[in-house]
Design a protein around this motif. Sequence first.
Motif, PDB file in Angstrom:
ATOM      1  N   ASP A  31     -12.897   7.745   5.382  1.00  0.00           N
ATOM      2  CA  ASP A  31     -12.274   6.884   4.463  1.00  0.00           C
ATOM      3  C   ASP A  31     -13.139   6.297   3.452  1.00  0.00           C
ATOM      4  O   ASP A  31     -13.972   5.672   3.819  1.00  0.00           O
ATOM      5  N   ASP A  72     -12.668   3.315   0.181  1.00  0.00           N
ATOM      6  CA  ASP A  72     -11.923   2.481  -0.445  1.00  0.00           C
ATOM      7  C   ASP A  72     -12.702   1.686  -1.455  1.00  0.00           C
ATOM      8  O   ASP A  72     -13.850   1.612  -1.490  1.00  0.00           O
ATOM      9  N   GLY A  88      -7.958   4.281  -2.537  1.00  0.00           N
ATOM     10  CA  GLY A  88      -8.255   4.670  -1.263  1.00  0.00           C
ATOM     11  C   GLY A  88      -8.508   6.142  -1.101  1.00  0.00           C
ATOM     12  O   GLY A  88      -7.561   6.649  -1.721  1.00  0.00           O
ATOM     13  N   GLU A 131       0.871  -1.210  -0.047  1.00  0.00           N
ATOM     14  CA  GLU A 131      -0.053  -0.079  -0.027  1.00  0.00           C
ATOM     15  C   GLU A 131       0.781   1.389   0.196  1.00  0.00           C
ATOM     16  O   GLU A 131       1.834   1.398   0.752  1.00  0.00           O
TER      17      GLU A 131
END
Length: 83
Positions: free
Chosen positions: A74, A76, A67, A36
């Motif tokens: 948040d 995603d 994301g 990530e």
Amino acid sequence: MDPDVSVFRGMIQSFYDAPNGFKEEMQEFYYGFGLEYWFNRMAAFRTGYYYENKNKGNRQNVNFGVGIRYKFVDVDFPIPLYQ
């Protein structure tokens, strides 16, 4: 194996319950890993890989995702790619 056992004993006996012994038991493991990267703490880019033995399901796939973070929210978006 006897299904009427305690939780602890059930966990232990699950490591040696394959009909063809240890070799088959090792085929029941699956592997997955991912990476990530966050850009300016606002956007994330992800990739990963999943592998399962051909005798136990043969699922192997690569996946991607993005994301977005804004303040305390948040969101995603997974993008699975299948073999």
